[in-house]
Design an enzyme around this catalytic site. Structure first.
Site, PDB file in Angstrom:
ATOM      1  N   LYS A   1       6.492  -1.968   2.107  1.00 45.28           N
ATOM      2  CA  LYS A   1       5.309  -1.322   2.701  1.00 45.28           C
ATOM      3  C   LYS A   1       4.117  -2.263   2.520  1.00 45.28           C
ATOM      4  O   LYS A   1       3.235  -2.061   1.681  1.00 45.28           O
ATOM      5  CB  LYS A   1       5.059   0.043   2.050  1.00 45.28           C
TER       6      LYS A   1
ATOM      7  N   LEU B   1      11.405   1.506   6.942  1.00 41.94           N
ATOM      8  CA  LEU B   1      10.833   1.942   5.671  1.00 41.94           C
ATOM      9  C   LEU B   1      11.503   3.254   5.293  1.00 41.94           C
ATOM     10  O   LEU B   1      11.552   4.191   6.111  1.00 41.94           O
ATOM     11  CB  LEU B   1       9.326   2.148   5.807  1.00 41.94           C
TER      12      LEU B   1
ATOM     13  N   HIS C   1      -1.949 -20.999   1.111  1.00 42.10           N
ATOM     14  CA  HIS C   1      -0.717 -20.253   1.358  1.00 42.10           C
ATOM     15  C   HIS C   1       0.112 -20.086   0.090  1.00 42.10           C
ATOM     16  O   HIS C   1       0.869 -19.125  -0.048  1.00 42.10           O
ATOM     17  CB  HIS C   1       0.129 -20.962   2.426  1.00 42.10           C
TER      18      HIS C   1
ATOM     19  N   TYR D   1       0.832  -1.203   0.000  1.00 43.97           N
ATOM     20  CA  TYR D   1       0.000   0.000   0.000  1.00 43.97           C
ATOM     21  C   TYR D   1       0.863   1.249   0.000  1.00 43.97           C
ATOM     22  O   TYR D   1       2.075   1.192   0.232  1.00 43.97           O
ATOM     23  CB  TYR D   1      -0.935   0.011   1.204  1.00 43.97           C
TER      24      TYR D   1
ATOM     25  N   ARG E   1      -8.608 -19.976  -0.548  1.00 43.74           N
ATOM     26  CA  ARG E   1      -7.563 -19.751   0.451  1.00 43.74           C
ATOM     27  C   ARG E   1      -6.502 -20.844   0.408  1.00 43.74           C
ATOM     28  O   ARG E   1      -6.785 -22.023   0.601  1.00 43.74           O
ATOM     29  CB  ARG E   1      -8.167 -19.660   1.844  1.00 43.74           C
TER      30      ARG E   1
ATOM     31  N   GLU F   1      12.855   3.073  14.014  1.00 40.47           N
ATOM     32  CA  GLU F   1      11.960   4.142  13.557  1.00 40.47           C
ATOM     33  C   GLU F   1      10.750   4.195  14.461  1.00 40.47           C
ATOM     34  O   GLU F   1      10.694   3.508  15.477  1.00 40.47           O
ATOM     35  CB  GLU F   1      11.555   3.905  12.098  1.00 40.47           C
TER      36      GLU F   1
ATOM     37  N   ARG G   1       7.832   3.611  -5.002  1.00 39.15           N
ATOM     38  CA  ARG G   1       7.966   2.709  -3.853  1.00 39.15           C
ATOM     39  C   ARG G   1       6.890   1.632  -3.864  1.00 39.15           C
ATOM     40  O   ARG G   1       7.150   0.484  -3.484  1.00 39.15           O
ATOM     41  CB  ARG G   1       7.918   3.508  -2.542  1.00 39.15           C
TER      42      ARG G   1
END
Length: 279
Positions: free
Chosen positions: A146, A202, A101, A32, A99, A178, A51
């Site tokens: 991210k 990040l 993995h 995101y 679903r 951070e 990014r």
């Protein structure tokens, strides 16, 4: 009626939907970005999009649109929602499939969604400064991505709020990384210091803007890890992010930073940043 983006279509919000088996919902399998909007324009939009695509590549996922196409869609969304000062949130998931993995096959396409909101600048906090706590960094080892997996960040942020503070400054075995939703900096003897852009943080877009401003205006800026002890002994402390800009920290873990007011280096950097965004 608020508009949202679903793939390459701008729809009314009540017309939009996400599949119950979307992998972002079930696994956090996606990435995101949040881009600030000032005066109706994306701020550092290209850097955020770069990014986003980089994060997607790191998790072996392809964003289904070019950067130019996506930027155009976001700009249209901002215009239709009449956003002057606000933000646009976007995410790309690996799509919807039964679903499992294991990644789905190539027939399952990634899903892009985006929405906007009005966000006021935190003007009072920028002037007065805020407080922070210190917390263990319990996140995974790919913080440079991210991703949608933010539960450790949420827990750290919530603990800060529960203690009446703005942010949690995180550390791994005494080395500051951070904030829960920001990059962290100290100022000592006129030098700004922040953790290098490794897999442990990040590389914030606002962080990149700050580094450039420091270079352009001869403000000493060093990418070097610092300790919790150095944090507590700093002359100035601040954090940065898309929504908090250059935010002074005046108390950390109950200890006053410097004079207890935003320091001169932080204020100078704020002034330069405000000029950058036209404020």
């Amino acid at each position: 009626m608020e508009k949202v983006l679903v793939n390459d279509q701008i729809l009314n919000r009540d017309e939009s939907k996400v599949d119950i088996e979307d992998r972002g919902y079930q696994f956090g399998d996606g990435v995101y970005e949040v881009i600030r909007v000032y005066s109706g324009q994306l701020f550092t939009g290209d850097e955020h999009l770069e990014r986003l695509y980089s994060s997607a590549e790191k998790i072996k996922m392809t964003v289904p649109y070019s950067k130019e196409t996506l930027r155009g869609l976001l700009e249209q969304l901002i215009k239709e929602n009449q956003i002057e000062d606000g933000s646009v949130y976007m995410q790309v998931t690996r799509g919807a499939s039964s679903r499992n993995h294991v990644f789905p096959g190539e027939n399952v396409l990634p899903v892009l969604t985006a929405n906007t909101k009005v966000v006021a600048r935190p003007e009072a906090a920028l002037v007065d400064g805020v407080e922070a706590i210190i917390a263990d960094d319990i996140r995974w080892l790919r913080c440079d991505i991210k991703s949608l997996n933010l539960l450790p960040n949420l827990l750290a942020k919530q603990e800060a709020v529960a203690q009446g503070c703005f942010e949690s400054i995180l550390h791994r075995d005494g080395t500051v990384t951070e904030g829960s939703a920001s990059n962290a900096y100290i100022v000592k003897d006129g030098v700004i210091q922040t953790h290098p852009a490794t897999n442990l943080i990040l590389n914030g877009i606002t962080r990149q803007v700050i580094a450039t401003l420091c270079k352009d205006h001869q403000i000493p800026f060093v990418e070097k890890a610092f300790t919790v002890d150095e944090l507590l002994a700093a002359d100035e402390v601040f954090v940065s992010s898309t929504t908090s800009e250059v935010m002074p920290i005046i108390r950390v873990a109950g200890k006053t930073v410097g004079t207890g007011k935003p320091g001169p280096i932080t204020k100078k950097l704020q002034s330069l940043f405000f000029a950058e965004i036209g404020r």
